[in-house]
Design an enzyme around this catalytic site. Structure first.
Site, PDB file in Angstrom:
ATOM      1  N   LEU A  46      -2.165   7.768   8.065  1.00  0.00           N
ATOM      2  CA  LEU A  46      -1.038   7.049   8.662  1.00  0.00           C
ATOM      3  C   LEU A  46      -0.577   7.699   9.969  1.00  0.00           C
ATOM      4  O   LEU A  46      -0.580   8.917  10.112  1.00  0.00           O
ATOM      5  CB  LEU A  46       0.123   6.991   7.664  1.00  0.00           C
ATOM      6  CG  LEU A  46      -0.229   6.317   6.331  1.00  0.00           C
ATOM      7  CD1 LEU A  46       0.966   6.359   5.380  1.00  0.00           C
ATOM      8  CD2 LEU A  46      -0.699   4.875   6.534  1.00  0.00           C
ATOM      9  N   HIS A  50       1.464   2.652  11.888  1.00  0.00           N
ATOM     10  CA  HIS A  50       1.785   2.274  10.510  1.00  0.00           C
ATOM     11  C   HIS A  50       3.291   2.424  10.257  1.00  0.00           C
ATOM     12  O   HIS A  50       3.916   1.569   9.616  1.00  0.00           O
ATOM     13  CB  HIS A  50       1.039   3.168   9.517  1.00  0.00           C
ATOM     14  CG  HIS A  50      -0.460   3.102   9.607  1.00  0.00           C
ATOM     15  ND1 HIS A  50      -1.216   4.137  10.093  1.00  0.00           N
ATOM     16  CD2 HIS A  50      -1.335   2.132   9.263  1.00  0.00           C
ATOM     17  CE1 HIS A  50      -2.506   3.818  10.035  1.00  0.00           C
ATOM     18  NE2 HIS A  50      -2.601   2.602   9.546  1.00  0.00           N
TER      19      HIS A  50
HETATM   20  P1  AMP Z   1      -5.384   0.252   8.936  1.00  0.00           P
HETATM   21  O1  AMP Z   1      -4.857   1.404   8.157  1.00  0.00           O
HETATM   22  O2  AMP Z   1      -6.155   0.639  10.161  1.00  0.00           O
HETATM   23  O3  AMP Z   1      -6.070  -0.770   8.084  1.00  0.00           O
HETATM   24  O4  AMP Z   1      -4.096  -0.488   9.513  1.00  0.00           O
HETATM   25  C1  AMP Z   1      -3.069  -0.933   8.655  1.00  0.00           C
HETATM   26  C2  AMP Z   1      -2.128  -1.788   9.441  1.00  0.00           C
HETATM   27  O5  AMP Z   1      -1.572  -1.030  10.516  1.00  0.00           O
HETATM   28  C3  AMP Z   1      -2.830  -3.004  10.087  1.00  0.00           C
HETATM   29  O6  AMP Z   1      -1.981  -4.135   9.963  1.00  0.00           O
HETATM   30  C4  AMP Z   1      -2.988  -2.566  11.513  1.00  0.00           C
HETATM   31  O7  AMP Z   1      -3.021  -3.643  12.423  1.00  0.00           O
HETATM   32  C5  AMP Z   1      -1.710  -1.746  11.715  1.00  0.00           C
HETATM   33  N1  AMP Z   1      -1.841  -0.855  12.870  1.00  0.00           N
HETATM   34  C6  AMP Z   1      -2.860  -0.017  13.132  1.00  0.00           C
HETATM   35  N2  AMP Z   1      -2.667   0.600  14.323  1.00  0.00           N
HETATM   36  C7  AMP Z   1      -1.499   0.119  14.820  1.00  0.00           C
HETATM   37  C8  AMP Z   1      -0.756   0.354  16.017  1.00  0.00           C
HETATM   38  N3  AMP Z   1      -1.185   1.201  16.945  1.00  0.00           N
HETATM   39  N4  AMP Z   1       0.401  -0.317  16.190  1.00  0.00           N
HETATM   40  C9  AMP Z   1       0.845  -1.201  15.247  1.00  0.00           C
HETATM   41  N5  AMP Z   1       0.196  -1.456  14.100  1.00  0.00           N
HETATM   42  C10 AMP Z   1      -0.970  -0.811  13.888  1.00  0.00           C
END
Ligand code: AMP
Length: 298
Positions: A46, A50
């Site tokens: 995270l 996140h």
């Molecule tokens: P992940 O753990 O990569 O599957 O991401 C989980 C959630 O966090 C997904 O909805 C991603 O789009 C979101 N997320 C990842 N990076 C960012 C970021 N830099 N800004 C906003 N949301 C993000």
């Protein structure tokens, strides 16, 4: 707030739940007590991106569930499933600080017991871009998100605009399967130089990290072309060249309809610019929304 939700002496402790059955029961019970439950699905490792989703969920809901599950179904055979970072203790400490009510940390066997988690396919927005470069990826995403929504029957789920194509796939999944959950998309959180936060940024060497800013710079160049009234193809070339100038192999650089992700019917937009590039063994993606431009501006 009921007595069960507000123990004497202060903040509710986070509960770490591995069992899908107990997770479902807890969310149902909270909703039956009239509480609005928000859900943030993640793969862990995270970061502040996140955290922004969790803060948005906490602001809009009474209870927040965060899932941490590195979903094998969304990784291709030569992708980074085994090396994907899994700093669980640090993740749980962050969730605790953010006031999250439940961390859902299922095992692969718990998520996909025999007969559950049958592959879900989503057409339309799942087909181009990541769908071409990573065959099967969005089927894996749709499958896990559908299963997560069954296990965590929340009022509302939060996703990041960072993965714009994924948000369209999730929206289509919810529509196609009439899943009773609201989807909220939150803005991308970035480093001071513009690089979008990503768990995969940890793979970058210092030299690659310096070059990675090219995705953001390319999107800014594409937006400048867009605003100046250049043709779509000209703006796409500006985006691709920004990556190539920093020796980043460009998987795609495209300006498309923000909902369908199909080529623009109307070159005035609105539109979204999507980009993906490879630095060494690391793949990064980013995007930027382009507002509608005045008729006759091109
Ligand atoms: P992940 O753990 O990569 O599957 O991401 C989980 C959630 O966090 C997904 O909805 C991603 O789009 C979101 N997320 C990842 N990076 C960012 C970021 N830099 N800004 C906003 N949301 C993000």
């Amino acid at each position: 707030m009921t007595p069960a939700d507000a123990p004497a002496g202060g903040r509710i402790m986070i509960e770490v739940e591995e069992s899908p059955e107990r997770m479902t029961a807890a969310v149902r019970a909270a909703r039956e007590r009239g509480r609005r439950v928000g859900f943030v699905p993640t793969m862990g490792a995270l970061h502040a991106g996140h955290a922004s989703l969790i803060e948005a969920a906490a602001a809009a809901c009474d209870d927040v569930v965060v899932s941490i599950f590195v979903n094998p179904k969304q990784f291709g055979p030569h992708e980074d499933f085994t090396r994907y970072p899994r700093p669980l203790a640090a993740d749980l400490a962050l969730l605790e600080r953010l006031g999250v009510r439940w961390a859902f940390t299922p095992s692969v066997a718990g998520m996909y017991p025999a007969g559950a988690g049958e592959a879900v396919s989503v057409a339309g927005p799942a087909d181009p871009f990541e769908g071409v470069i990573r065959p099967g990826h969005f089927a894996g995403v749709a499958t896990v998100v559908k299963r997560l929504f069954e296990i965590v029957p929340a009022d509302v789920a939060f996703f990041g605009a960072k993965d714009w194509q994924q948000t369209r796939v999730v929206a289509r999944l919810v529509r196609d399967h009439a899943i009773p959950i609201e989807i909220i998309v939150c803005p991308t959180v970035r480093e001071p130089d513009g690089l979008a936060l990503s768990s995969r940024n940890a793979y970058l060497t210092p030299a690659e990290r310096a070059r990675a800013v090219a995705l953001h710079a390319g999107l800014a160049a594409a937006e400048a072309c867009w605003t100046a009234g250049d043709r779509v193809a000209v703006a796409e070339v500006a985006l691709r060249r920004a990556l190539e100038a920093r020796d980043i192999a460009c998987d795609y650089a495209a300006i498309v309809d923000p909902e369908s992700l199909a080529p623009l019917d109307d070159p005035h937009g609105p539109a979204v610019a999507l980009v993906a590039g490879r630095l060494g063994s690391t793949r990064l993606i980013d995007n930027r929304h382009l507002p509608a431009r005045a008729a006759g501006a091109i």
